[in-house]
Design an enzyme around this catalytic site. Structure first.
Site, mmCIF file in Angstrom:
data_model
loop_
_atom_site.group_PDB
_atom_site.id
_atom_site.type_symbol
_atom_site.label_atom_id
_atom_site.label_comp_id
_atom_site.label_asym_id
_atom_site.label_seq_id
_atom_site.Cartn_x
_atom_site.Cartn_y
_atom_site.Cartn_z
ATOM 1 N N GLU A 80 10.767 -1.531 4.074
ATOM 2 C CA GLU A 80 9.850 -2.391 3.342
ATOM 3 C C GLU A 80 9.721 -1.901 1.898
ATOM 4 O O GLU A 80 9.329 -0.764 1.650
ATOM 5 C CB GLU A 80 8.488 -2.348 4.060
ATOM 6 C CG GLU A 80 7.327 -2.788 3.240
ATOM 7 C CD GLU A 80 5.983 -2.410 3.903
ATOM 8 O OE1 GLU A 80 5.975 -1.757 4.965
ATOM 9 O OE2 GLU A 80 4.953 -2.777 3.331
ATOM 10 N N ASP B 90 -0.742 -3.998 7.036
ATOM 11 C CA ASP B 90 0.282 -4.769 6.326
ATOM 12 C C ASP B 90 1.670 -4.418 6.839
ATOM 13 O O ASP B 90 2.510 -5.287 7.050
ATOM 14 C CB ASP B 90 0.216 -4.494 4.822
ATOM 15 C CG ASP B 90 -0.905 -5.281 4.169
ATOM 16 O OD1 ASP B 90 -1.373 -6.258 4.802
ATOM 17 O OD2 ASP B 90 -1.317 -4.911 3.050
#
Ligand code: 0RA
Length: 641
Positions: A427, A506
């Site tokens: 990510e 998240d």
């Protein structure tokens, strides 16, 4: 008496010895799956009793110490001495492989675990098992150790109820995992309740109370059966039609089908044979598809609904936005395929085709409004597929070219052996940079993904194949779809794909997005066991030169105590890692990437239907159920076993 029984034990052990020697051959594996398989095997016997119309209630309890108790209100296993065997029928059922059906002429067994091994197999793999039978006003008992009876069946008293209760403790010498997972068992029992309407199945966890001090228990009972199952799976999707139900028996094959169309673009066809989830499909699914395509096509042609179409309408187009359940019961199923979850019986194809075809014809003739809604959707699907194919072909042309076909963002590894190579999907560019520095470039490749990747749950294929991150993943992996949307893995470049994200909410959302992508577009990678989720640490606990990484709150507390020693715990420094970016390359390597020390969690699919429902819930439009689910399942949903 008890010691006398030793002689018999030897004989018994010879029969069950094979099971203890090669447990995996009988129950699949000796880990988490096999452990849970024991429960299903015992429950299947009670389900059979219920399918024969002799039993209404099945109670499953997870007991303290991870024993399991399964209790039913069936006829009770017969206890009379079996003349040929010279011992109680109960003992024979419990100690001889495949003896279950022998004493019951009037019913043919349909339920019967994936490996169909019977309760004696569970007995062989249990350190201790006790069976209690209540019938004819009396209660009876026998106990076993590793399958060996400890005494002949004895009468323990009187009873006014009927039924069989099996209590067992899996053998720690056999199994590598001994802790039962409530959600895993619950999912299977819920599925069984939907598949066998009218049977009440309760699950109770006696190991602990819930957060409110209440007993953890659920009852699964479906009066609506497959229709309710379809509604349950589509709860978070917008239905386009009412659910339909088809039920018929021919040549001893009973066929049940429920289906409805929703507004998404996914095909969700789940199939079962004798209550076993046939993940790889087979002749029953082929028969269903054939009937669906034929009948809808003929109906559309007859009514000139396809005349304006510029592209040919194909079978796939009839299944976009379709949620369907196919459950058949066959006396002698032949299971094939890699995981033995593909039905091979050729006679079944025609039977399902005919039954579904007739019912669909009637449905279309009687419901022209719904028929039109479906056909419109099919036409949309055909056009979209045409657009998607162009986008997909672009990606594929690049990905098979090699060399220049690799995405610019990929930091490839030097090994060209897929067996040894790992691809880390990371990510964000900054964490991607750290991973590039920290990795072993010999066999570890890094592909950074930008922030949130596309939610494939809500997008049509042409959008999906237009997405930069998704194109990069296809190209980096070297895989592509064929015309039937099956994944071609011949040029797969890595046999380990590791999703590495921040250990916060998240981050877990991004893991879920990426997993949704794999589940919908590259499910074969998951099924082959190639997909993993990395587990970065949550804390670094430090004092002076000493330090320890921690993955849980408990870890952290112990570490603080250890490092403080006799001293002041507040002198110990605790660093909470909010993201991968807070670690330097060396830290990321030693905690999360080094095969010697890291923990990877393999992503598996226990139940295609349940995984489908969870993804639709996590990634669909409704926010509240998603939040509730993520909060109640801590870090990452339960898609990993
Ligand atoms: C053999 C014969 C009969 C019942 C059963 C087995 C039986 C097995 C299991 C396993 C779990 N629950 C069960 N309930 C029944 C029929 C006996 C009769 O005719 O009364």
């Amino acid at each position: 008496m008890d010691s006398n029984y030793g002689a018999d034990s030897i004989q018994v052990l010879e029969g069950l010895e094979a099971v203890r020697k090669r447990p995996a051959m009988y129950i699949g594996d000796i880990g988490f799956k096999g452990l849970h398989h024991l429960v299903y095997e015992v429950v299947d016997n009670s389900i059979d009793e219920a399918l024969g119309g002799h039993c209404k209630n099945i109670e499953v309890s997870i007991l303290e110490g991870n024993s399991i108790r399964v209790r039913d209100d069936g006829r009770g296993i017969p206890v009379a001495i079996h003349t040929k065997e010279g011992r109680s029928a109960l003992e024979v059922v419990m100690t001889v492989l495949h003896a279950g059906g022998k004493f019951d002429k009037d019913s043919y067994k349909v339920s019967g675990g994936l490996h169909g091994v019977g309760v004696s197999c569970v007995n062989a793999l249990s350190a201790h098992l006790q069976v209690d039978v209540e019938r004819d006003g009396h209660s009876y008992r026998q106990e076993y150790k590793c399958g060996a009876p400890q005494y002949p069946v004895k009468e323990t008293g009187t009873s006014t109820r009927r039924g069989t209760t099996v209590t067992f403790k899996p053998d720690g010498d056999i199994f590598t995992q001994l802790v039962y997972n409530y959600d895993t068992i619950a999912a299977r029992l819920r599925e069984l309740a939907f598949l066998n309407r009218g049977i009440r199945i309760t699950l109770t966890d006696e190991r602990e109370l819930d957060d409110n001090g209440k007993v953890i228990t659920e009852t699964f009972l479906s009066e609506g059966g497959l229709v309710e199952f379809v509604q349950y799976l589509d709860a978070q999707r917008q239905a386009l039609t009412q659910p339909r139900f088809i039920e018929k028996t021919r040549d001893m094959v009973s066929v049940e089908v429920a289906f409805q169309y929703n507004s998404t673009y996914n095909e969700n066809v789940h199939s079962y044979v004798n209550n076993i989830n046939t993940i790889e499909g087979g002749t029953h699914v082929a028969g269903f598809r054939r009937a669906l395509t034929r009948v809808f096509k003929a109906y559309g042609d007859k009514n000139n609904f396809f005349s304006k179409m510029k592209v040919e309408v194909t079978g796939d187009d009839f299944r976009e936005g379709l949620t369907a359940l196919i459950s058949i019961k066959v006396p002698e199923p032949q299971f094939e395929g890699q995981t033995k979850t593909k039905l091979g019986n050729s006679e079944v194809l025609g039977i399902v085709d005919t039954i579904v075809g007739e019912a669909l014809n009637n449905f279309l003739e009687e419901n022209p409004k719904e028929a039109k809604i479906i056909i419109d959707k099919v036409c949309l699907a055909a056009s979209a597929r045409h657009a998607a194919r162009k986008a997909r072909e672009m990606v594929q042309r690049k990905s098979v070219l090699g060399g220049s076909g690799l995405p610019g963002k990929l930091a490839d590894c030097s090994s060209k052996d897929a067996e040894l190579s790992e691809l880390f999907l990371v990510e964000g560019d900054s964490a991607g940079g750290t991973a590039k520095q920290g990795r072993n470039r010999e066999f570890q490749a890094i592909l950074p993904l930008r922030g949130k990747i596309l939610n494939v749950e809500k997008a049509m294929d042409h959008k999906i194949f237009d997405n930069e991150e998704i194109k990069n993943m296809f190209m980096a992996l070297g895989v592509f779809h064929n015309e039937a949307k099956e994944l071609n893995m011949i040029k797969l470049r890595y046999k380990k794909v590791v999703i590495m994200c921040d250990a916060d909410i998240d981050g877990s959302h991004i893991v879920t997005l990426i997993l949704t992508f794999f589940f919908r577009q590259m499910r074969e990678l998951i099924e082959n066991g190639y997909v993993y989720v990395a587990s970065p640490p949550l804390y670094l606990v430090k004092k002076g030169k000493q330090f320890q990484y921690c993955w849980t709150e408990e870890d952290r507390e112990t570490a603080v105590k250890r490092l403080a020693g006799e001293g002041d715990p507040s002198k110990v420094d605790i660093q909470r890692y909010k993201g991968l970016g807070e670690m330097n390359a060396e830290q990321l390597w030693e905690t999360t990437m080094d095969p010697e020390t890291r923990t990877l969690r393999q992503v598996t699919i226990d139940s295609g239907a349940e995984a489908d429902r969870i993804f639709s819930m996590l990634m669909g439009d409704e926010v509240p159920p998603r939040r509730e689910f993520i909060e109640s399942h801590a870090k990452y949903a339960k898609i990993d076993a």
